[in-house]
Design a protein around this motif. Structure first.
Motif, PDB file in Angstrom:
ATOM      1  N   LEU A   1      40.465  40.103  42.529  1.00  0.00           N
ATOM      2  CA  LEU A   1      39.377  40.357  41.590  1.00  0.00           C
ATOM      3  C   LEU A   1      39.292  39.308  40.492  1.00  0.00           C
ATOM      4  N   VAL A   2      40.409  38.691  40.135  1.00  0.00           N
ATOM      5  CA  VAL A   2      40.387  37.663  39.077  1.00  0.00           C
ATOM      6  C   VAL A   2      40.384  36.252  39.663  1.00  0.00           C
ATOM      7  N   GLY A   3      40.307  36.137  40.997  1.00  0.00           N
ATOM      8  CA  GLY A   3      40.275  34.822  41.621  1.00  0.00           C
ATOM      9  C   GLY A   3      41.616  34.136  41.685  1.00  0.00           C
ATOM     10  N   LEU A   4      42.704  34.897  41.592  1.00  0.00           N
ATOM     11  CA  LEU A   4      44.045  34.336  41.709  1.00  0.00           C
ATOM     12  C   LEU A   4      44.473  34.422  43.170  1.00  0.00           C
ATOM     13  N   ASP A   5      44.678  33.281  43.797  1.00  0.00           N
ATOM     14  CA  ASP A   5      45.091  33.262  45.199  1.00  0.00           C
ATOM     15  C   ASP A   5      46.500  33.833  45.323  1.00  0.00           C
ATOM     16  N   MET A   6      46.660  34.883  46.122  1.00  0.00           N
ATOM     17  CA  MET A   6      47.975  35.510  46.232  1.00  0.00           C
ATOM     18  C   MET A   6      49.031  34.564  46.779  1.00  0.00           C
ATOM     19  N   LYS A   7      48.622  33.527  47.461  1.00  0.00           N
ATOM     20  CA  LYS A   7      49.610  32.569  47.959  1.00  0.00           C
ATOM     21  C   LYS A   7      50.393  31.953  46.810  1.00  0.00           C
ATOM     22  N   ARG A   8      49.750  31.778  45.648  1.00  0.00           N
ATOM     23  CA  ARG A   8      50.470  31.247  44.486  1.00  0.00           C
ATOM     24  C   ARG A   8      51.584  32.196  44.054  1.00  0.00           C
ATOM     25  N   VAL A   9      51.323  33.495  44.167  1.00  0.00           N
ATOM     26  CA  VAL A   9      52.346  34.478  43.829  1.00  0.00           C
ATOM     27  C   VAL A   9      53.427  34.497  44.896  1.00  0.00           C
ATOM     28  N   TRP A  10      53.031  34.589  46.158  1.00  0.00           N
ATOM     29  CA  TRP A  10      53.999  34.665  47.253  1.00  0.00           C
ATOM     30  C   TRP A  10      54.905  33.441  47.294  1.00  0.00           C
TER      31      TRP A  10
ATOM     32  N   ILE B   1      42.442  42.896  30.431  1.00  0.00           N
ATOM     33  CA  ILE B   1      43.252  43.579  31.428  1.00  0.00           C
ATOM     34  C   ILE B   1      42.393  43.849  32.661  1.00  0.00           C
ATOM     35  N   THR B   2      42.901  43.435  33.806  1.00  0.00           N
ATOM     36  CA  THR B   2      42.277  43.778  35.080  1.00  0.00           C
ATOM     37  C   THR B   2      43.219  44.714  35.808  1.00  0.00           C
ATOM     38  N   LEU B   3      42.760  45.922  36.096  1.00  0.00           N
ATOM     39  CA  LEU B   3      43.576  46.945  36.750  1.00  0.00           C
ATOM     40  C   LEU B   3      42.915  47.357  38.053  1.00  0.00           C
ATOM     41  N   PHE B   4      43.703  47.359  39.130  1.00  0.00           N
ATOM     42  CA  PHE B   4      43.179  47.804  40.418  1.00  0.00           C
ATOM     43  C   PHE B   4      44.361  48.166  41.300  1.00  0.00           C
ATOM     44  N   GLY B   5      44.147  48.225  42.592  1.00  0.00           N
ATOM     45  CA  GLY B   5      45.197  48.601  43.509  1.00  0.00           C
ATOM     46  C   GLY B   5      44.660  48.594  44.923  1.00  0.00           C
ATOM     47  N   PRO B   6      45.492  49.029  45.875  1.00  0.00           N
ATOM     48  CA  PRO B   6      46.794  49.660  45.694  1.00  0.00           C
ATOM     49  C   PRO B   6      47.948  48.710  45.441  1.00  0.00           C
ATOM     50  N   THR B   7      47.712  47.387  45.517  1.00  0.00           N
ATOM     51  CA  THR B   7      48.775  46.414  45.276  1.00  0.00           C
ATOM     52  C   THR B   7      48.233  45.281  44.410  1.00  0.00           C
ATOM     53  N   MET B   8      49.105  44.336  44.095  1.00  0.00           N
ATOM     54  CA  MET B   8      48.686  43.164  43.339  1.00  0.00           C
ATOM     55  C   MET B   8      47.682  42.321  44.123  1.00  0.00           C
ATOM     56  N   THR B   9      47.669  42.419  45.441  1.00  0.00           N
ATOM     57  CA  THR B   9      46.742  41.622  46.236  1.00  0.00           C
ATOM     58  C   THR B   9      45.298  41.885  45.828  1.00  0.00           C
ATOM     59  N   GLU B  10      44.967  43.134  45.606  1.00  0.00           N
ATOM     60  CA  GLU B  10      43.604  43.497  45.215  1.00  0.00           C
ATOM     61  C   GLU B  10      43.288  43.022  43.794  1.00  0.00           C
ATOM     62  N   THR B  11      44.206  43.292  42.867  1.00  0.00           N
ATOM     63  CA  THR B  11      43.989  42.872  41.484  1.00  0.00           C
ATOM     64  C   THR B  11      43.864  41.362  41.394  1.00  0.00           C
ATOM     65  N   SER B  12      44.720  40.678  42.126  1.00  0.00           N
ATOM     66  CA  SER B  12      44.691  39.219  42.146  1.00  0.00           C
ATOM     67  C   SER B  12      43.352  38.701  42.664  1.00  0.00           C
TER      68      SER B  12
END
Length: 380
Positions: free
Chosen positions: A361-370, A348-359
């Motif tokens: 930290l794990v190297g997940l490009d937020m563009k994939r989510v968006w 589990i990776t937990l952070f904030g204030p949004t998913m952008t920060e958590t993403s």
């Protein structure tokens, strides 16, 4: 008749339940039709074995293709006689294939097309974790968060992902089909607003609201710095933002990891000082295209809360009011919405204030989510 079938796709159908109870007059045979036939057809087809294929599809008509699929299923399962009849042995064995988890056909279909598989932690994953005695662990970058939050998060995930049902009880509709960037991925940290208004210590300098404000402001500043490196959400931007998030405290500037821990610690301290329970508010089935077809934004199945502090280990319950944005703001003073990701190794990776920060930290490009996020989606 009390239901005996266990899978969501078959359980409760009066004819299939009668078959399960060995009422021979209700056994399924050639020439019959109805929704109960369609449910059995889907249950056979979705197993993915070409031998159980019904080329015409789940028509609800028990004809030659369905007969062939039933015979082959019974042969493979060692059921006798291997005839084209769905009796107690056949329905029991087929029900068992879908009883845990992904028993609901909507759920099964949902995960066939869900993007970002490395962070799709489904009820199937949870069943495997629980049955093997494995535990959740936290990413080291989340290791500084108070143990009260760590325990609450792991306990809530298990409750919301329980293959046996939701917190409403065994066989109740699932509260979540999985933790993913599009389903169960955040919670709100809040306190009840009493009639006289929020207690002072929540709002004064050093209180949870003040610490959360500083954390959000710092996140916005670091995002702006990363924007100078590359387009937001791209791999290069993600790497630049991650470096900034992980920068340690230096001089008078608090690092983001420490600021995040400050918010959580302040919330716990304020809870004790004021004698006010600290609430965690959870939302599931966030993105409509991957929800059960009967679940809309305000459906109670989506909304849960528990009490983290002053009453630890309080079970998840539904909010005592209509779960709209206005109602939330009327009843809760909300500080932060930490986001979390759970990978296939139960980390589990937990952070904030949004998913952008958590993403980041794990190297997940937020563009994939968006790129997969509906533009008309509204969060609570």
């Amino acid at each position: 008749m009390a239901p005996q079938l266990e899978s969501a796709r078959l359980r409760g159908d009066p004819i299939l339940e009668s078959v399960r109870a060995a009422d021979t007059s209700t056994y399924l045979k050639f020439g019959q039709s109805g929704e109960h036939i369609r449910a059995v057809q889907y249950a056979l087809m979705d197993l993915g074995n070409p031998a159980y294929a019904i080329p015409s599809g789940a028509t609800g008509n028990f004809l030659n293709e369905t007969s062939n699929a039933v015979v082959r299923f019974k042969q493979d399962e060692g059921l006798s006689p291997a005839d084209p009849v769905v009796g107690v042995g056949t329905i029991t064995r087929l029900d068992g294939k879908w009883a845990r988890p992904n028993a609901d056909r909507d759920e099964w279909l949902s995960w066939q097309t869900r993007p970002i598989p490395e962070f799709n932690f489904t009820r199937k994953n949870e069943m495997d974790r629980a049955s093997s005695g494995q535990t959740f662990t936290f990413n080291p970058v989340s290791g500084a968060i108070p143990t009260e939050f760590q325990d609450a998060i792991t306990g809530t995930l298990a409750a919301l992902l329980d293959p046996l049902g939701s917190p409403d009880g065994q066989y109740s509709p699932s509260a979540s089909w999985g933790a993913s960037p599009f389903d169960l991925y955040h919670f709100h940290i809040a306190v009840d607003i009493p009639p006289a208004g929020p207690a002072p210590s929540w709002l004064t300098p050093g209180g949870a609201a003040d610490q959360a404000r500083k954390f959000k402001e710092r996140a916005a500043a670091l995002q702006a710095e990363a924007d100078l490196v590359a387009p937001r959400g791209s791999p290069a931007w993600t790497s630049a933002y991650r470096d900034r998030l992980l920068a340690p405290t230096s001089g008078g500037t608090r690092g983001m990891v420490d600021l995040f821990a400050d918010v959580l610690t302040a919330a716990l301290a304020n809870s004790v000082a004021e004698g006010q329970p600290l609430r965690l508010i959870w939302h599931t089935f966030e993105v409509q295209i991957w929800r059960p077809v009967t679940v809309d934004t305000l459906h109670p199945r989506r909304h849960w809360r528990n009490t983290l502090f002053l009453a630890p280990s309080t079970p998840l319950t539904h909010p005592p009011f209509t779960p709209t944005v206005d109602e939330n703001n009327l009843h809760y003073l909300q500080f932060l919405e930490p986001a979390f990701l759970v990978d296939q190794n139960r980390v589990i990776t937990l952070f904030g204030p949004t998913m952008t920060e958590t993403s980041a930290l794990v190297g997940l490009d937020m563009k994939r989510v968006w790129d997969n996020w509906p533009v008309d989606h509204v969060e609570l």
